[in-house]
Every structure is written in structure tokens, then in C-alpha cells.
Design a protein around this motif. Structure first.
Motif, mmCIF file in Angstrom:
data_model
loop_
_atom_site.group_PDB
_atom_site.id
_atom_site.type_symbol
_atom_site.label_atom_id
_atom_site.label_comp_id
_atom_site.label_asym_id
_atom_site.label_seq_id
_atom_site.Cartn_x
_atom_site.Cartn_y
_atom_site.Cartn_z
ATOM 1 N N ALA A 140 0.831 -1.206 0.000
ATOM 2 C CA ALA A 140 0.000 0.000 0.000
ATOM 3 C C ALA A 140 0.865 1.255 0.000
ATOM 4 C CB ALA A 140 -0.924 -0.011 1.213
ATOM 5 N N LYS A 141 1.934 1.252 0.770
ATOM 6 C CA LYS A 141 2.817 2.411 0.818
ATOM 7 C C LYS A 141 3.497 2.627 -0.527
ATOM 8 C CE LYS A 141 6.110 4.666 3.893
ATOM 9 N NZ LYS A 141 6.844 4.543 5.181
ATOM 10 N N ASP A 165 2.019 6.544 6.679
ATOM 11 C CA ASP A 165 1.815 5.220 7.268
ATOM 12 C C ASP A 165 0.345 5.006 7.642
ATOM 13 O OD1 ASP A 165 4.477 4.565 6.985
ATOM 14 O OD2 ASP A 165 5.018 5.154 9.027
ATOM 15 N N ALA A 168 -1.515 4.338 4.459
ATOM 16 C CA ALA A 168 -1.202 2.995 3.965
ATOM 17 C C ALA A 168 -1.978 1.940 4.753
ATOM 18 C CB ALA A 168 0.295 2.736 4.046
ATOM 19 N N CYS A 172 -4.664 -0.669 3.118
ATOM 20 C CA CYS A 172 -4.539 -2.104 3.374
ATOM 21 C C CYS A 172 -5.838 -2.675 3.937
ATOM 22 C CB CYS A 172 -3.375 -2.338 4.335
ATOM 23 S SG CYS A 172 -3.113 -4.067 4.798
#
Length: 214
Positions: A140-141, A165, A168, A172
Motif C-alpha cells: 500500500a505504501k 503510514d 497505507a 490495506c
């Protein structure tokens, strides 16, 4: 209802209350704390900003009365006589970058997860990344950092980096939701997701059932 499902998967969502009259809206705003957002709750009006049924940054009781009346009037003239569930009173979120998270169940590839820059210009900029769902946090990041405008999130020209983060993690979680419920969910649209220096939060969301479900 869509945000309740997202919250169950760990996606941060804005605090809101559904009300059916202006007095209840005032009480809800007092509980949540001004400033607030007012938004007509109707699945028949998917693009609420364009329909004029949203008011941002409502600061006090006087503004709330005006905003409540205006958005219900706009809903009343919306084509097709939409079913109105009530009015959502939401906490006004701190400013940040407007992003989006989405998914759709592709007939050939299965569930796909998307993320990118959102807000009302999402279809204009088309700055999105797409992968098969589910993805892990690292994937995802990588999707986020592949966006053309990613430098706006990572500290462009000495600006403070945003909480990538947290975004992300949300991407996710949505990808896992889409994968786990591919038979029931056709699409997920979360726009905007407000990202700032210390968190991200989903402000508006729509989950659409799979039309092929029996």
C-alpha cells in the motif's frame, strides 16, 4: 452505514450523528462540538457536494439553522425525488490533503484496490494507483509513493511530511474488506480521506452491493 463497516475493519472515520429534525441537529452539534458539517443522508444522491446538500464549517447555532434549511431545500429539488434518511451532523476535520481509497470487483481480475488524490477533482487529475486486492501495508505504501503528486505528501519544499503510514494502513484495511467480501461488495468509494501530519480520517464513504449477488 458504510462508515460503520469501514470502522469495523479499522479504518478511521469521522464522528457523526444522523438526525431527523433541526432541534436534534443542534443537540448533535453541541455534543460533537462546533464547527460541524451538515450533509443530507441519501443513497440516491451519490455526489453530494455537486448537489448542494453539504455545508462545511458551520460555526454556531445561527449558521446551523440556515445550513439545515438550505441543504434540505436543495435535496427537495434534486431529480428523481431521492429518499432522504435524515441529515448527518459531522465533526469538521482539520485541514489536510484530500485523498481517496476505492475498490471494485472486476469480472475478470476480481477485487481491485485503488488509492490516489481525491476531493472534487479526482476525475480530473486521475492521479491514482491500482493493484489486485488484498495488499499488505508495504504494498500500500508503494502504491502511495508511486502517485505523480506523492511529493506533496512526503515534504515538498520543506513542508512537514504527512502521515503516509496511517494512509497505507487504511488502504490495506479496505483492500482486505474488498477481498474478504468479494461476493457481496461490488464497489467501495471513500472520498475524501483527509490526510495531515498526525492521522488520516475517512470523511465520506459509499459501499455498493454486488449487483450479481443472489
Amino acid at each position: 452505514e458504510s462508515k460503520e463497516v469501514l470502522a469495523a475493519y479499522g479504518v478511521p472515520v469521522v464522528r457523526d450523528e444522523l438526525v431527523s429534525d433541526i432541534e436534534s441537529a443542534l443537540l448533535a452539534a453541541q455534543r460533537i462540538g462546533f464547527p460541524v458539517v451538515l450533509k443530507v443522508d441519501s443513497a440516491d444522491i451519490p455526489h453530494k457536494t455537486e448537489a448542494g446538500v453539504v455545508r462545511l464549517n458551520v460555526a454556531d447555532e445561527k449558521e446551523l439553522y440556515s445550513a439545515y434549511t438550505e441543504i434540505l431545500a436543495a435535496a427537495a429539488v434534486f431529480p428523481g425525488r431521492p429518499a432522504i434518511n435524515g441529515v448527518l451532523v459531522q465533526k469538521m476535520i482539520d485541514s489536510g490533503v484530500e485523498l481517496m481509497i476505492g475498490s471494485r470487483n472486476d469480472p475478470q481480475f476480481g477485487p481491485l484496490i485503488m488509492c490516489g488524490f481525491g476531493g472534487i477533482a479526482v476525475e480530473l487529475t486521475k492521479d491514482i494507483s491500482v493493484q489486485l486486492a488484498p495488499v499488505n501495508v508495504a504494498q500500500a505504501k508503494a502504491m502511495i509513493l508511486s502517485l505523480r503528486s506523492a511529493p506533496l505528501l512526503t515534504g515538498y519544499r520543506n513542508t512537514t511530511p504527512l502521515d503516509i503510514d496511517a494512509f497505507a494502513n487504511a488502504v490495506c484495511a479496505v483492500s482486505q474488506l474488498a477481498a474478504n467480501h468479494r461476493k457481496e461488495i461490488g464497489e467501495i468509494d471513500i472520498n475524501p480521506v483527509i490526510l495531515n501530519t498526525h492521522n488520516c480520517i475517512a470523511v465520506d464513504a459509499l459501499i455498493v452491493r454486488n449487483a450479481r449477488e443472489n
